[in-house]
Design a protein around this motif. Structure first.
Motif, mmCIF file in Angstrom:
data_model
loop_
_atom_site.group_PDB
_atom_site.id
_atom_site.type_symbol
_atom_site.label_atom_id
_atom_site.label_comp_id
_atom_site.label_asym_id
_atom_site.label_seq_id
_atom_site.Cartn_x
_atom_site.Cartn_y
_atom_site.Cartn_z
ATOM 1 N N GLU A 1 0.773 -1.250 -0.241
ATOM 2 C CA GLU A 1 -0.120 -0.110 0.002
ATOM 3 C C GLU A 1 0.912 1.353 -0.167
ATOM 4 O O GLU A 1 1.624 1.312 1.020
ATOM 5 C CB GLU A 1 -1.054 -0.086 1.080
ATOM 6 N N TRP A 2 0.751 2.249 -0.930
ATOM 7 C CA TRP A 2 1.422 3.386 -0.863
ATOM 8 C C TRP A 2 0.921 4.692 -0.138
ATOM 9 O O TRP A 2 -0.298 4.797 -0.390
ATOM 10 C CB TRP A 2 1.418 3.977 -2.521
ATOM 11 N N ILE A 3 1.582 4.998 0.763
ATOM 12 C CA ILE A 3 1.208 5.917 1.663
ATOM 13 C C ILE A 3 1.976 7.116 1.527
ATOM 14 O O ILE A 3 3.373 7.020 1.233
ATOM 15 C CB ILE A 3 1.078 5.309 3.013
ATOM 16 N N PHE A 4 1.665 8.308 1.893
ATOM 17 C CA PHE A 4 2.659 9.554 1.963
ATOM 18 C C PHE A 4 2.671 9.894 3.391
ATOM 19 O O PHE A 4 3.205 11.045 3.655
ATOM 20 C CB PHE A 4 1.935 10.639 1.053
ATOM 21 N N ASP A 5 2.353 9.339 4.532
ATOM 22 C CA ASP A 5 2.476 9.770 5.789
ATOM 23 C C ASP A 5 4.032 10.067 6.165
ATOM 24 O O ASP A 5 4.031 10.854 6.886
ATOM 25 C CB ASP A 5 1.955 8.573 6.508
ATOM 26 N N ASN A 6 4.738 9.425 5.452
ATOM 27 C CA ASN A 6 6.340 9.266 5.980
ATOM 28 C C ASN A 6 6.778 10.929 5.614
ATOM 29 O O ASN A 6 7.326 11.575 6.168
ATOM 30 C CB ASN A 6 7.230 8.560 5.111
ATOM 31 N N TYR A 7 6.443 11.503 4.401
ATOM 32 C CA TYR A 7 6.612 12.706 3.880
ATOM 33 C C TYR A 7 5.949 13.699 4.659
ATOM 34 O O TYR A 7 6.540 14.891 4.820
ATOM 35 C CB TYR A 7 6.592 12.819 2.382
ATOM 36 N N VAL A 8 4.886 13.714 4.900
ATOM 37 C CA VAL A 8 4.002 14.461 5.836
ATOM 38 C C VAL A 8 4.786 14.728 7.157
ATOM 39 O O VAL A 8 4.978 15.702 7.607
ATOM 40 C CB VAL A 8 2.457 14.009 5.806
ATOM 41 N N SER A 9 5.041 13.977 7.641
ATOM 42 C CA SER A 9 5.594 13.730 9.002
ATOM 43 C C SER A 9 7.058 14.421 8.972
ATOM 44 O O SER A 9 7.554 15.285 9.762
ATOM 45 C CB SER A 9 6.122 12.368 9.562
ATOM 46 N N ILE A 10 7.870 14.349 7.782
ATOM 47 C CA ILE A 10 9.145 15.105 7.676
ATOM 48 C C ILE A 10 9.002 16.472 7.394
ATOM 49 O O ILE A 10 9.824 17.191 8.124
ATOM 50 C CB ILE A 10 9.756 14.219 6.253
ATOM 51 N N LEU A 11 8.032 16.635 6.709
ATOM 52 C CA LEU A 11 8.003 18.309 6.361
ATOM 53 C C LEU A 11 7.363 18.955 7.703
ATOM 54 O O LEU A 11 7.443 20.074 7.631
ATOM 55 C CB LEU A 11 6.802 18.432 5.214
ATOM 56 N N GLU A 12 6.552 18.153 8.507
ATOM 57 C CA GLU A 12 5.762 18.937 9.708
ATOM 58 C C GLU A 12 6.924 19.107 10.772
ATOM 59 O O GLU A 12 6.755 19.953 11.616
ATOM 60 C CB GLU A 12 4.925 18.200 10.061
ATOM 61 N N ASN A 13 7.932 18.250 10.693
ATOM 62 C CA ASN A 13 9.108 18.341 11.724
ATOM 63 C C ASN A 13 9.877 19.532 11.553
ATOM 64 O O ASN A 13 11.016 19.222 10.762
ATOM 65 C CB ASN A 13 9.672 17.032 12.033
ATOM 66 N N THR A 14 9.599 20.617 11.919
ATOM 67 C CA THR A 14 10.665 21.877 11.834
ATOM 68 C C THR A 14 11.175 22.190 12.971
ATOM 69 O O THR A 14 11.991 23.066 12.892
ATOM 70 C CB THR A 14 9.906 23.018 11.002
ATOM 71 N N SER A 15 11.349 21.272 14.048
ATOM 72 C CA SER A 15 12.082 21.764 15.136
ATOM 73 C C SER A 15 13.492 20.747 15.367
ATOM 74 O O SER A 15 14.391 21.409 15.411
ATOM 75 C CB SER A 15 11.378 21.664 16.657
ATOM 76 N N THR A 16 13.302 19.786 15.286
ATOM 77 C CA THR A 16 14.393 18.808 15.726
ATOM 78 C C THR A 16 15.192 18.337 14.103
ATOM 79 O O THR A 16 16.199 17.877 14.114
ATOM 80 C CB THR A 16 14.123 17.733 16.498
ATOM 81 N N ALA A 17 14.151 18.315 13.161
ATOM 82 C CA ALA A 17 14.759 18.024 11.885
ATOM 83 C C ALA A 17 14.200 18.644 10.728
ATOM 84 O O ALA A 17 13.333 18.338 9.979
ATOM 85 C CB ALA A 17 14.486 16.596 11.630
ATOM 86 N N PRO A 18 14.528 20.225 10.720
ATOM 87 C CA PRO A 18 14.034 20.984 9.631
ATOM 88 C C PRO A 18 14.593 20.541 8.161
ATOM 89 O O PRO A 18 15.633 21.258 7.900
ATOM 90 C CB PRO A 18 14.444 22.217 10.056
ATOM 91 N N ILE A 19 14.130 19.659 7.569
ATOM 92 C CA ILE A 19 14.664 19.292 6.435
ATOM 93 C C ILE A 19 14.505 20.501 5.221
ATOM 94 O O ILE A 19 15.710 20.315 4.464
ATOM 95 C CB ILE A 19 13.767 17.845 5.820
ATOM 96 N N LEU A 20 13.523 21.199 5.146
ATOM 97 C CA LEU A 20 13.577 22.156 3.918
ATOM 98 C C LEU A 20 14.686 23.152 4.294
ATOM 99 O O LEU A 20 15.278 23.505 3.496
ATOM 100 C CB LEU A 20 12.136 22.742 4.083
ATOM 101 N N ARG A 21 14.731 23.594 5.632
ATOM 102 C CA ARG A 21 15.739 24.438 5.879
ATOM 103 C C ARG A 21 17.394 23.903 5.475
ATOM 104 O O ARG A 21 18.193 24.709 4.898
ATOM 105 C CB ARG A 21 15.830 24.764 7.422
#
Length: 304
Positions: A75-95
């Motif tokens: 089953e293809w899910i996108f929850d992992n990417y949502v969690s990554i982008l929402e975590n802006t404190s300990t793991a700011p991937i976009l920054r």
């Protein structure tokens, strides 16, 4: 006379109506097929782990832990990417991605300036000990980079560049590999152009900007691509000089993610972060791959 010409024409061996049949050596075809088979096997060996890593980022944690090797998820899910982008404190991937983009872009622009000027000096200017200096530096560049880690860090620390982008932008600007490519490319440009420009009163800077720079554009683009990907994918050096989470590039951030996601076995989030990190360099290669082919011939500037 015309009859004699006609008789000689009739005596010549004639080609078949559909052209001459040229026999090919069977060994050539066999070696070609073996080469293709070898390349296909290498491609499969390389691409399967990449596909598996990408598809793992779309799996749920339960599927990652429970199921064995399966190339595509149930089953293809996108929850992992949502969690990554929402975590802006300990793991700011976009920054981290923006930091890497700024560092790699600035480093690449400065590399192009430095290696083009240096390559011009080694190729077109005459001074005592030029070739000796060039080949000495080229030989020193073959030493492993880890030998310079401690001295480099001491210099960066003395300049106050720890936890700053300058710690990654400045080191490596005068890479001898890039200078060697530019020098060899310039050697393929006839020096008659320089002599004609000198007769017209042009100096070295005028020759460099007006004549040499437009002709060495292909090799400069390739060196820029190498520099950008090298700066983007650099791992050991940013781990050493960056401790501030907000200032880290993405490669140093991925190591931090192993502690954040690895302890909780969030493999999907970890793989998703890795996929986001490779997207810029993948797009860069897809759009600029023709320049890699153009750079194979180091003497493709101008033929004398």
């Amino acid at each position: 006379m015309s009859n004699q010409v006609a008789q000689q024409y009739d005596k010549r061996p004639r080609m078949k109506e559909h052209g001459a049949v040229k026999r090919k050596n069977p060994g050539t075809n066999i070696s070609k097929y073996i080469s293709y088979l070898f390349l296909i096997v290498l491609c499969i060996i390389w691409i399967i782990p990449v596909i598996f890593g990408i598809t793992t980022s779309f799996r749920s944690q339960s599927e990652v832990v429970s199921s064995g090797f399966r190339l595509f998820p149930k089953e293809w899910i996108f929850d992992n990417y949502v969690s990554i982008l929402e975590n802006t404190s300990t793991a700011p991937i976009l920054r981290w991605l923006m930091n890497s983009l700024f560092i790699a872009t600035m480093h690449t622009l400065l590399v192009v300036v430095v290696i083009s000027i240096t390559g011009y000096g080694y190729s077109r200017m005459k001074f005592k000990g030029r070739d000796t200096l060039f080949f000495t530096l080229l030989g020193i560049s073959f030493f492993p980079g880890v030998v310079n880690l401690i001295p480099s860090y001491k210099i960066i620390d003395a300049l106050g560049w720890v936890n700053t982008a300058w710690a990654m932008i400045i080191p490596g600007l005068a890479g001898m590999g890039n200078i060697f490519l530019v020098r060899q490319f310039m050697n393929g440009i006839p020096k008659d152009l320089d002599e004609s420009a000198h007769v017209d009163g042009a100096g070295h800077f005028r020759i460099y900007f007006s004549i040499i720079m437009p002709l060495i554009k292909p090799v400069l683009i390739v060196c820029a691509l190498f520099s950008f990907t090298g700066s983007w994918n650099d791992f050991l050096w940013p781990v050493i000089v960056f401790t501030d989470v907000d200032k880290m590039p993405v490669t140093a951030g991925l190591l931090l993610l192993q502690d954040i996601y690895g302890n909780y076995r969030m493999i999907g989030q970890l793989m998703g972060s890795a996929v986001l990190a490779i997207i810029p360099t993948l797009l860069l290669f897809l759009f600029a791959q023709k320049y890699f082919v153009q750079s194979i011939n180091l003497n493709s500037g101008i033929k004398g």
